[in-house]
Write an enzyme that holds these catalytic residues in place. Sequence first.
Site, PDB file in Angstrom:
ATOM      1  N   LEU A  74      -4.918   4.851   0.140  1.00  0.00           N
ATOM      2  CA  LEU A  74      -3.699   5.399  -0.809  1.00  0.00           C
ATOM      3  C   LEU A  74      -2.260   4.995  -0.506  1.00  0.00           C
ATOM      4  O   LEU A  74      -1.479   5.702  -0.780  1.00  0.00           O
ATOM      5  CB  LEU A  74      -3.755   6.944  -0.712  1.00  0.00           C
ATOM      6  CG  LEU A  74      -5.257   7.474  -1.272  1.00  0.00           C
ATOM      7  CD1 LEU A  74      -5.663   9.049  -1.175  1.00  0.00           C
ATOM      8  CD2 LEU A  74      -5.542   6.978  -2.786  1.00  0.00           C
ATOM      9  N   HIS A  76       1.069   2.998  -0.177  1.00  0.00           N
ATOM     10  CA  HIS A  76       1.831   2.250  -1.471  1.00  0.00           C
ATOM     11  C   HIS A  76       2.053   0.713  -0.669  1.00  0.00           C
ATOM     12  O   HIS A  76       2.322   0.809   0.498  1.00  0.00           O
ATOM     13  CB  HIS A  76       2.920   2.775  -1.663  1.00  0.00           C
ATOM     14  CG  HIS A  76       2.945   4.052  -2.172  1.00  0.00           C
ATOM     15  ND1 HIS A  76       2.698   5.274  -1.809  1.00  0.00           N
ATOM     16  CD2 HIS A  76       2.909   4.354  -3.706  1.00  0.00           C
ATOM     17  CE1 HIS A  76       2.707   6.306  -2.523  1.00  0.00           C
ATOM     18  NE2 HIS A  76       2.699   5.893  -3.731  1.00  0.00           N
ATOM     19  N   ASP A 127      -9.675  -8.001  21.507  1.00  0.00           N
ATOM     20  CA  ASP A 127     -10.665  -9.129  21.283  1.00  0.00           C
ATOM     21  C   ASP A 127     -10.446 -10.235  22.207  1.00  0.00           C
ATOM     22  O   ASP A 127     -11.457 -11.000  22.540  1.00  0.00           O
ATOM     23  CB  ASP A 127     -10.200  -9.433  19.690  1.00  0.00           C
ATOM     24  CG  ASP A 127     -11.082 -10.425  19.334  1.00  0.00           C
ATOM     25  OD1 ASP A 127     -12.524 -10.541  19.481  1.00  0.00           O
ATOM     26  OD2 ASP A 127     -10.599 -11.625  18.857  1.00  0.00           O
TER      27      ASP A 127
END
Length: 167
Positions: A74, A76, A127
Amino acid sequence: MTLTHLNQQGEASMVDVTEKDITDRAARAQSAVAMSADAFAQLQAGNNKKGDVLATARIAGIQAAKKTADLIPLCHPLALTKVKVDFALDDENHTVHIESYCRLAGRTGVEMEALTAASVAALTIYDMCKAVDPAMVIGPTKLQEKVGGKRGHWQAEASPTEEEKKQ
């Protein structure tokens, strides 16, 4: 308190910001990655087999901020005018501290972009260093400051230092 991301039927809904004023907005967020002495030494010396860990994490954080609306349903899409990701190395605790900063002139804040940048930078460090230390710990990740919009300036309370906790 009314939840702004739900419509009258309780369904998820993106907030309409059309009528909001365009203002300068900025946010700072932080995260950290604590690791073993070996992993930290490799990172610090630039000897990681996958390459320059911090340079890669910086680019990943910047890219993540720009993709926040694709990741968080949700949010923008924002025209960011500045994204910065910085690192501080804590030799004593074998920790990489991450700070992100995002800025724009717009109708909605950039907190999620700053948090996403710090989070993805931390995940990238994990990672790239996991082969040496899979037990690394990420966090805390938190908003440090936001500026602009209807609520104005907000700043997180300073966390007590280890020395202050002992007193």
